[in-house]
Design an enzyme around this catalytic site. Sequence first.
Site, mmCIF file in Angstrom:
data_model
loop_
_atom_site.group_PDB
_atom_site.id
_atom_site.type_symbol
_atom_site.label_atom_id
_atom_site.label_comp_id
_atom_site.label_asym_id
_atom_site.label_seq_id
_atom_site.Cartn_x
_atom_site.Cartn_y
_atom_site.Cartn_z
ATOM 1 N N ASP A 263 -0.627 3.284 -6.147
ATOM 2 C CA ASP A 263 -0.417 4.214 -5.043
ATOM 3 C C ASP A 263 -1.560 4.023 -4.051
ATOM 4 O O ASP A 263 -2.381 3.114 -4.225
ATOM 5 C CB ASP A 263 -0.335 5.666 -5.527
ATOM 6 C CG ASP A 263 0.599 6.503 -4.660
ATOM 7 O OD1 ASP A 263 0.203 6.824 -3.518
ATOM 8 O OD2 ASP A 263 1.717 6.814 -5.096
ATOM 9 N N HIS A 317 2.357 4.652 0.698
ATOM 10 C CA HIS A 317 1.616 4.824 -0.559
ATOM 11 C C HIS A 317 0.941 3.517 -0.976
ATOM 12 O O HIS A 317 0.966 3.120 -2.138
ATOM 13 C CB HIS A 317 2.548 5.326 -1.668
ATOM 14 C CG HIS A 317 3.019 6.729 -1.463
ATOM 15 N ND1 HIS A 317 2.263 7.829 -1.799
ATOM 16 C CD2 HIS A 317 4.171 7.222 -0.927
ATOM 17 C CE1 HIS A 317 2.924 8.936 -1.489
ATOM 18 N NE2 HIS A 317 4.088 8.598 -0.951
ATOM 19 N N GLU A 388 8.470 8.302 1.782
ATOM 20 C CA GLU A 388 7.427 8.922 2.604
ATOM 21 C C GLU A 388 6.702 7.941 3.526
ATOM 22 O O GLU A 388 5.479 8.033 3.717
ATOM 23 C CB GLU A 388 6.423 9.666 1.718
ATOM 24 C CG GLU A 388 7.050 10.837 0.979
ATOM 25 C CD GLU A 388 6.053 11.667 0.200
ATOM 26 O OE1 GLU A 388 6.197 12.891 0.179
ATOM 27 O OE2 GLU A 388 5.123 11.072 -0.398
#
Length: 613
Positions: A263, A317, A388
């Site tokens: 991440d 991420h 995201e």
Amino acid sequence: MGDSHKLLLVLGILFFIIGNGCSLISEKNGDGRHWLWKCIEGRCIRKLGSAGASVTQSSPESCRLVCGRHGALWPRPTGATTLADRVLTFHPSSLRYDLEYVPSASRDFMEGAIEIFNNNLVKECEGNCTLLSDTILSIHMTVNSDDLSLNWSTDESYSLDLSTKGKNITIQINAETVFGARHGLETLSQLVTSYKATSSVYSVPRIGLIIVSGAKIRDKPIYSHRGLMLDTARNFIPLPAILRTIDAMASTKLNVFHWHITDTQSFPLESPRVPQLVRFGAYSPEQIYHVKDVQHVIREAKQRGIRVLLELDAPAHAGAGWQWGPAAGLGDLAVCWQHQPWRQRCIQPPCGQLNPANPQLYRILADLYRDIAELFPPGEFFHMGGDEVFFPCWNATKQITDLLESRGMGREQADFIRLWAEYQATALRIYDEAAGSVNSPRAPPGSTLAPPPIILWSSHLTNPSIIENYLQKDRYIIQTWVPKDDPLPTQLLERGYKIIFSTKDAWYLDHGFWGSTQYHSWRVAYDNILPRFKSVLGGEVCMWTEYVDENNMDSRIWPRAAAVAERLWSDPSSSSKFAQARLARHRERLLRRGVNPEELQPFWCYQNEGECA
């Protein structure tokens, strides 16, 4: 029979003769009477009684073993299930195995499954099975296929028949595959519990095992994908804790360990072809998952009937581990890295997203994907993340906005979605080459392998109004993480996409510990029902670890993940109210196996079934 087994059997008979005067230990009341548990209408009711009670009345665990249709089984079987109301004592040394009807190619697997089963029996009596018995258990295994591949089509069904004649217990487990047979052994371990007894010879209580004297079970899962996602990037989770989690998963017949391994905060996965990723991305040299570690997890998981689904989240991420590009003359592989104030460029600190405008990024991805593909069997699935993406980051990056301008594109959301889709298409092509599904050294000469399934999180790119423009439904499976009342999963199913559910307001285990999120109890997790569509592969419960490490991980995951496991295996029509006694017993089982689950209730409720539901 080996000499050691003969000696144990002789000792067992000897101790049985000496200890014939053993009496059960039950909780003594002040007036000299004992607490006993009697099964009444499917509930173990605590009552005061005199000495001389049967073994099944000596504790909540022994009563639960034979009480109700499903006894102490978790998850509950989906087919016909009958359990006897009597039990017999036995000792782990009295087990005899017959693998004559297991294909030779499958025997190593079954021997490994038997070793795990034996270890779990010893753990049930706290590693100290001192009460011996002359009962003999003969376990006959029949496996019809020598296929050791584990995928969404694998037949995980099994049947279990247990019968008693005198002091001989015969158990027959039949399965199409070794994975069904493994499930049968897990179920068999749940037909067992420990008990304590005193003796006129020994003043110290001795611990023994009891097993139901009869059982007939037919069982198979409802959903083929039954997963637990663990994030090991926000906080590094050591290998023993991961393996402990996989053991707990096996106890509930979960079959997918979704490993969110990288991440923005860290990149702890070793890539032999791109060593800079872990050198710049790991928290420390001691907090790295080396190739041999990942291989070990894959091996141990498969031995327990569990696939490993590796996830490298991208293009968002992604920050730590990618920041070395400029120094190596490759330009910015990631952009917005560590931007402050972070809320301007990302969802959470530190910021970082891959740079789709840099051609060097795709060369690095090709090497990284080759390293990943070589860890898994050809055709295994892979998770590319894809959630995201924060467009203000790309919009603030000159190299990206210049690229958009050169193509006659603007800087609206639709333009960034198109750029994102182009990145995804390129990443898919590169992974296919690495995995051998196009002309590649991994494919046999003159042939190609079937393209591997690719999983993506739901996102702007999976919006039902545009998804068919960018993501082929025969290549992509969408993992939805929306609330239970969101129409997105149904809309995607109607368009022909396969779906994995991770309902955020039921199966996100991090909720309730940060921001305005709400904690979801095991009851909420259990009562989250999925639609019965053919293209619903199943679901996953998710453990994000911003506020979790190895020290509190168990209690955040268990027993709520076990509640999800029964939903995915059995999909019962009854509510959580009717599952509490069995789940409470399974929690005790997890404790014996070295897992530290959250408590469900006051212990009084455990001793008095149904009074707190």
